[in-house]
Design a protein around this motif. Structure first.
Motif, mmCIF file in Angstrom:
data_model
loop_
_atom_site.group_PDB
_atom_site.id
_atom_site.type_symbol
_atom_site.label_atom_id
_atom_site.label_comp_id
_atom_site.label_asym_id
_atom_site.label_seq_id
_atom_site.Cartn_x
_atom_site.Cartn_y
_atom_site.Cartn_z
ATOM 1 N N CYS A 7 0.838 -1.198 0.000
ATOM 2 C CA CYS A 7 0.000 0.000 0.000
ATOM 3 C C CYS A 7 0.874 1.250 0.000
ATOM 4 O O CYS A 7 1.752 1.403 0.853
ATOM 5 C CB CYS A 7 -0.913 0.004 1.224
ATOM 6 N N PRO A 27 -6.579 2.577 -0.351
ATOM 7 C CA PRO A 27 -7.289 2.256 -1.590
ATOM 8 C C PRO A 27 -6.904 0.873 -2.111
ATOM 9 O O PRO A 27 -7.734 0.180 -2.710
ATOM 10 C CB PRO A 27 -6.863 3.368 -2.553
ATOM 11 N N GLU A 28 -5.663 0.461 -1.852
ATOM 12 C CA GLU A 28 -5.231 -0.868 -2.300
ATOM 13 C C GLU A 28 -5.977 -1.972 -1.567
ATOM 14 O O GLU A 28 -6.392 -2.965 -2.164
ATOM 15 C CB GLU A 28 -3.715 -1.027 -2.094
ATOM 16 N N CYS A 31 -9.392 -2.166 -3.012
ATOM 17 C CA CYS A 31 -9.336 -2.873 -4.297
ATOM 18 C C CYS A 31 -9.349 -4.380 -4.081
ATOM 19 O O CYS A 31 -10.089 -5.116 -4.742
ATOM 20 C CB CYS A 31 -8.057 -2.501 -5.054
ATOM 21 N N ILE A 54 -13.542 7.407 -0.769
ATOM 22 C CA ILE A 54 -12.665 7.453 -1.945
ATOM 23 C C ILE A 54 -12.250 8.888 -2.254
ATOM 24 O O ILE A 54 -11.087 9.169 -2.576
ATOM 25 C CB ILE A 54 -13.370 6.810 -3.155
ATOM 26 N N CYS A 58 -9.008 8.751 0.233
ATOM 27 C CA CYS A 58 -8.078 8.249 -0.798
ATOM 28 C C CYS A 58 -7.618 9.366 -1.736
ATOM 29 O O CYS A 58 -6.791 9.121 -2.625
ATOM 30 C CB CYS A 58 -8.751 7.149 -1.618
ATOM 31 N N MET A 60 -9.215 10.916 -4.147
ATOM 32 C CA MET A 60 -9.577 10.606 -5.531
ATOM 33 C C MET A 60 -10.971 11.167 -5.828
ATOM 34 O O MET A 60 -11.909 10.426 -6.146
ATOM 35 C CB MET A 60 -9.539 9.091 -5.760
ATOM 36 N N THR A 63 -12.470 10.352 -9.366
ATOM 37 C CA THR A 63 -12.893 8.955 -9.470
ATOM 38 C C THR A 63 -14.220 8.745 -8.762
ATOM 39 O O THR A 63 -15.120 8.073 -9.281
ATOM 40 C CB THR A 63 -11.829 8.020 -8.853
ATOM 41 N N VAL A 88 -6.916 3.182 -9.311
ATOM 42 C CA VAL A 88 -5.981 2.963 -8.204
ATOM 43 C C VAL A 88 -4.659 2.418 -8.721
ATOM 44 O O VAL A 88 -3.581 2.668 -8.164
ATOM 45 C CB VAL A 88 -6.583 1.989 -7.162
ATOM 46 N N TYR A 90 -3.608 -0.591 -8.642
ATOM 47 C CA TYR A 90 -3.052 -1.690 -7.846
ATOM 48 C C TYR A 90 -2.931 -2.944 -8.707
ATOM 49 O O TYR A 90 -1.991 -3.724 -8.583
ATOM 50 C CB TYR A 90 -3.943 -1.946 -6.630
#
Length: 272
Positions: A7, A27-28, A31, A54, A58, A60, A63, A88, A90
């Motif tokens: 992460c 966020p990872e 995911c 998010i 995160c 974002m 997004t 993300v 990932y």
């Protein structure tokens, strides 16, 4: 997609998956959770709490905005999850495409199968009340005239065992009782008898068509189990004795549920 979760960032506040008691701090991690649990996610997962996490935690916001727009379209709302995974970074492009294929298959799953998958996951996590709610939802949606007697017998059986595991014996009695009406097999009859004993209800031979020999045999076994339980733990409530299948022992309960899960999964995929 098996890998260690590397992460890049850790969020100030976690995103909480209340049903499973999970806290996700990046966020990872989110995911990975989405990818591993896609089969049980539905449109309710796409909520303002998720978008806020998010956007704010995160970092974002764009997004999150696109996810809101995609979810509002209704059809293929879960494509919003694909947008998140892509942004993300990932997973690589190949893995994201595999996720999209799984997403398309997920969209074709009937609601009953989603409930059953959720129940299995909750049982694995030891969250029996949530699992039982999923089973009961499928049973409530059962067609009035169904030819899948074997499937629903198994479902009543499994739901009753979950209720027994929680010590909710009268609830288990009702579930076994309904299952017995579908299929009067000896295994289910034994469980119905045990649920009656533990709920302090008398097994009704005539009303439930329980053979007297079955009731008598189960009562003798039950008395022996109670005697053995008293020897092991001293005087106490007989509710320690769960069912003839696993007698309240955790390792035996887990083995029983695993075997039932394998058998039941095959039936669910065939029947639904």
């Amino acid at each position: 997609m098996g890998r260690y979760l590397l992460c890049e960032t850790k969020t100030r506040k976690p995103y909480v998956i209340r049903e499973l008691g999970l806290r996700l701090y990046s966020p990872e991690e989110l995911c990975y959770y989405i990818d591993q649990n896609l089969a049980i996610l539905d449109a309710d997962f796409l909520c303002e709490e998720l978008y806020s996490y998010i956007s704010e935690e995160c970092h974002m916001p764009e997004t999150a905005r696109k996810m809101r727009q995609t979810a509002k379209q209704g059809k293929n709302a879960l494509d919003a999850l694909y947008l998140f995974l892509k942004n993300v970074c990932y997973y690589n492009d190949t893995e994201c495409n595999l996720f999209l294929q799984k997403l398309r298959k997920r969209e074709k799953m009937p609601p009953q199968q989603i409930h059953l998958r959720k129940a299995e996951l909750f049982i694995e996590k030891g969250r029996y009340e949530e699992a039982l709610k999923q089973y009961e939802q499928v049973l409530r949606d059962r067609p009035a005239h169904t030819k899948d007697a074997r499937f629903y017998t198994e479902l009543y059986d499994r739901a009753g065992c979950v209720a027994m595991q929680m010590g909710q014996f009268y609830r288990a009695l009702q579930l076994f009782q309904e299952g017995w009406r579908f299929s009067a097999n000896e295994e289910l009859g034994r469980k119905l008898c045990y649920a009656c004993f533990l709920a302090e209800e008398e097994p009704k031979e005539q009303e439930e068509r329980l053979p007297q020999t079955l009731i008598a045999g189960c009562l003798k076994e039950y008395e022996q189990l109670v005697e053995e339980a008293v020897k092991q733990v001293g005087e106490g409530p007989v509710s320690m004795v769960m069912t003839a299948s696993f007698q309240g022992r955790k390792d035996e309960a887990e083995r029983y549920f695993y075997e039932k899960k394998c058998k039941y999964r095959q039936m669910a995929e065939k029947e639904l």
